[in-house]
Scaffold this motif. Structure first.
Motif, short mmCIF file in Angstrom:
data_model
loop_
_atom_site.label_atom_id
_atom_site.label_comp_id
_atom_site.label_asym_id
_atom_site.label_seq_id
_atom_site.Cartn_x
_atom_site.Cartn_y
_atom_site.Cartn_z
N THR A 15 0.83 -1.20 0.00
CA THR A 15 0.00 0.00 0.00
C THR A 15 0.87 1.25 0.00
O THR A 15 0.63 2.20 -0.77
CB THR A 15 -0.93 0.02 1.23
N LEU A 16 1.87 1.26 0.85
CA LEU A 16 2.78 2.41 0.91
C LEU A 16 3.50 2.60 -0.42
O LEU A 16 3.58 3.73 -0.94
CB LEU A 16 3.80 2.21 2.03
N LEU A 17 4.03 1.52 -0.98
CA LEU A 17 4.77 1.64 -2.24
C LEU A 17 3.86 2.09 -3.38
O LEU A 17 4.26 2.91 -4.22
CB LEU A 17 5.42 0.30 -2.57
N MET A 18 2.65 1.58 -3.42
CA MET A 18 1.71 2.00 -4.46
C MET A 18 1.46 3.49 -4.41
O MET A 18 1.61 4.20 -5.42
CB MET A 18 0.39 1.24 -4.30
N TRP A 19 1.09 4.01 -3.23
CA TRP A 19 0.74 5.43 -3.15
C TRP A 19 1.97 6.33 -3.21
O TRP A 19 1.90 7.46 -3.70
CB TRP A 19 -0.09 5.68 -1.89
N ARG A 20 3.09 5.82 -2.73
CA ARG A 20 4.33 6.59 -2.88
C ARG A 20 4.60 6.89 -4.34
O ARG A 20 4.87 8.04 -4.71
CB ARG A 20 5.49 5.81 -2.27
N PHE A 21 4.51 5.88 -5.18
CA PHE A 21 4.88 6.08 -6.58
C PHE A 21 3.75 6.69 -7.40
O PHE A 21 4.02 7.36 -8.40
CB PHE A 21 5.38 4.78 -7.18
N LEU A 22 2.50 6.49 -7.00
CA LEU A 22 1.42 7.22 -7.66
C LEU A 22 1.58 8.72 -7.45
O LEU A 22 1.46 9.51 -8.39
CB LEU A 22 0.07 6.74 -7.15
N VAL A 23 1.84 9.11 -6.21
CA VAL A 23 2.03 10.54 -5.92
C VAL A 23 3.29 11.07 -6.60
O VAL A 23 3.29 12.15 -7.20
CB VAL A 23 2.09 10.77 -4.39
N ALA A 24 4.38 10.29 -6.52
CA ALA A 24 5.63 10.74 -7.14
C ALA A 24 5.49 10.89 -8.64
O ALA A 24 5.98 11.86 -9.24
CB ALA A 24 6.75 9.75 -6.81
N ALA A 25 4.80 9.93 -9.29
CA ALA A 25 4.62 10.01 -10.73
C ALA A 25 3.76 11.22 -11.11
O ALA A 25 4.04 11.91 -12.10
CB ALA A 25 3.97 8.73 -11.25
N THR A 38 0.97 -0.76 -8.12
CA THR A 38 -0.49 -0.72 -8.11
C THR A 38 -1.04 -2.09 -8.44
O THR A 38 -2.01 -2.56 -7.83
CB THR A 38 -1.00 0.32 -9.12
N GLY A 39 -0.42 -2.77 -9.41
CA GLY A 39 -0.84 -4.12 -9.74
C GLY A 39 -0.68 -5.07 -8.57
O GLY A 39 -1.57 -5.89 -8.29
N VAL A 40 0.45 -4.95 -7.85
CA VAL A 40 0.69 -5.82 -6.70
C VAL A 40 -0.33 -5.55 -5.60
O VAL A 40 -0.90 -6.48 -5.00
CB VAL A 40 2.12 -5.61 -6.17
N ALA A 41 -0.58 -4.27 -5.30
CA ALA A 41 -1.52 -3.91 -4.24
C ALA A 41 -2.95 -4.33 -4.58
O ALA A 41 -3.69 -4.82 -3.72
CB ALA A 41 -1.46 -2.41 -3.96
N LEU A 42 -3.35 -4.16 -5.83
CA LEU A 42 -4.69 -4.57 -6.23
C LEU A 42 -4.85 -6.08 -6.13
O LEU A 42 -5.88 -6.58 -5.67
CB LEU A 42 -4.96 -4.10 -7.66
N ALA A 43 -3.81 -6.80 -6.55
CA ALA A 43 -3.88 -8.26 -6.48
C ALA A 43 -3.98 -8.75 -5.04
O ALA A 43 -4.63 -9.76 -4.76
CB ALA A 43 -2.66 -8.87 -7.16
N GLY A 44 -3.33 -8.04 -4.12
CA GLY A 44 -3.37 -8.44 -2.72
C GLY A 44 -4.50 -7.84 -1.92
O GLY A 44 -4.63 -8.11 -0.72
N GLY A 45 -5.33 -7.01 -2.55
CA GLY A 45 -6.43 -6.36 -1.86
C GLY A 45 -6.01 -5.28 -0.88
O GLY A 45 -6.72 -5.01 0.09
N GLY A 58 -5.83 7.72 8.30
CA GLY A 58 -5.02 8.52 9.20
C GLY A 58 -4.01 9.40 8.49
O GLY A 58 -3.51 9.08 7.40
N GLY A 59 -3.69 10.54 9.11
CA GLY A 59 -2.72 11.45 8.54
C GLY A 59 -1.31 10.94 8.59
O GLY A 59 -0.45 11.39 7.81
N GLY A 60 -1.00 9.99 9.49
CA GLY A 60 0.34 9.47 9.59
C GLY A 60 0.78 8.77 8.31
O GLY A 60 1.95 8.85 7.91
N PHE A 61 -0.14 8.08 7.65
CA PHE A 61 0.19 7.40 6.40
C PHE A 61 0.59 8.41 5.33
O PHE A 61 1.59 8.22 4.62
CB PHE A 61 -1.00 6.56 5.92
N TRP A 62 -0.17 9.48 5.20
CA TRP A 62 0.12 10.46 4.15
C TRP A 62 1.38 11.25 4.47
O TRP A 62 2.10 11.68 3.55
CB TRP A 62 -1.07 11.39 3.95
N ALA A 63 1.69 11.42 5.76
CA ALA A 63 2.96 12.04 6.12
C ALA A 63 4.12 11.16 5.66
O ALA A 63 5.14 11.65 5.16
CB ALA A 63 3.03 12.28 7.62
N ALA A 64 3.96 9.84 5.81
CA ALA A 64 4.99 8.92 5.35
C ALA A 64 5.11 8.94 3.83
O ALA A 64 6.22 8.84 3.27
CB ALA A 64 4.68 7.50 5.83
N VAL A 65 4.00 9.07 3.12
CA VAL A 65 4.03 9.16 1.66
C VAL A 65 4.80 10.41 1.23
O VAL A 65 5.65 10.35 0.34
CB VAL A 65 2.60 9.18 1.08
#
Length: 312
Positions: A34-44, A195-202, A209-216
């Motif tokens: 989940t972290l990796l998916m949103w990290r790179f979606l935001v970065a891209a 994104t493909g990995v996260a979708l496949a794993g649900g 929480g705001g802590g997740f987005w701070a980490a992103v």
């Protein structure tokens, strides 16, 4: 204005190390994919948008294909292998030590594949640096048996090999791009993969929480823009061997980050390892003027690659 070699080296060590802290911040809130998916979606989105607005230029098919492969290896392969291994129960120190074998592998292959001269002093420095990394992670290695399956210990090796392969591909690219052009493309490729990995794993839905987005935000600004930006700059300035040697400093630097962020004080063994790492990296990267002259004279591949990269 060109970035100096010293600033590039320091920036690489500090920003690359920040990724481990960002991973801890993020995985406290959500699954790793989940972290990796949103990290790179935001970065891209951020880097791609900035590139389209300020740097818009035509990229040839060869450049697109080369950079897509480099991005899949350097971000998708490296980060995916490390995070997956730790998630399966491989101690983080063990994973870091295995990944730190990259400098020795780079040194062994640089001369054969790229024509880079690896001096006996550099070999000694690389070996000393590996010993320092071993001291830094000794606590994790001696923590006792884990529940990780045996095959999971191959994932850090695969991650190390992926980053090393990406480094060699970048140096041998027929249509090299400046980091400001390459990194947005790398992030787009990684966003699709994770994104493909996260979708496949649900695990695609982010927590509220705001802590997740701070980490992103942390991982996008410090680890992606800073870490990978300095990594590719260092490849052009220091070569594969010099850049890989600097990676030795990331485990001890991560301990400093952890102490500042989480209050995790390093022990005496870790402090001794830091000192050994500094000695090893100094021996491997600081060269006499005569060594630099020989390096430039014997490295036509590097000269061709750098000459194709437009000045920033």
């Amino acid at each position: 204005m060109p970035v100096s070699a010293a600033v590039t080296s320091i920036g690489l060590v500090v920003m690359w190390s920040s990724g481990f802290i960002g991973a801890e911040l993020g995985t406290r809130e959500a699954a790793a994919d989940t972290l990796l998916m949103w990290r790179f979606l935001v970065a891209a989105a951020v880097l791609g948008g900035a590139w389209a607005l300020f740097r818009r230029r035509r990229l040839g098919p060869r450049a697109l294909a080369e950079q897509a492969a480099i991005g899949a290896l350097s971000q998708g392969g490296y980060l995916g292998g490390i995070v997956w291994a730790v998630g399966l129960g491989v101690p983080s120190g063990t994973a870091a030590l295995i990944a730190a074998l990259q400098p020795l592998a780079a040194g062994a292959l640089a001369g054969r594949l790229l024509g880079e001269t690896v001096s006996p002093r550099q070999w000694a420095g690389l070996a000393i640096g590996l010993g320092g990394v071993a001291l830094v992670v000794q606590g994790d290695l001696s923590a006792g048996p884990t529940t990780a399956p045996t095959w999971a210990y191959g994932l850090p090796f695969a991650a190390m090999a992926a980053l090393l392969a990406a480094s060699f591909l970048e140096r041998r690219a027929r249509a090299p791009l400046a980091p400001v052009d390459a990194i947005p493309l790398h992030c787009l490729v990684s966003a699709v993969l994770f994104t493909g990995v996260a979708l496949a794993g649900g695990h695609a839905a982010p927590p509220a929480g705001g802590g997740f987005w701070a980490a992103v935000v942390w991982t996008v600004l410090l680890s992606t823009v800073g870490g990978y930006g300095f990594y590719w700059l260092s490849l052009r300035r220091n070569g594969v061997t010099g850049t890989s040697a600097l990676i030795y400093l990331t485990p001890p630097t991560t301990l400093v980050w952890a102490y500042a962020m989480f209050g995790d004080a390093p022990g005496w063994t870790a402090l001794a390892g830091m000192a050994v790492c500094v000695i090893g990296v100094t021996a491997a990267t600081v060269r006499r003027r005569s060594d630099r002259s020989v390096q430039l004279a014997e490295d036509p591949v590097r000269d061709r690659a750098v000459s194709r990269v437009p000045a920033e």
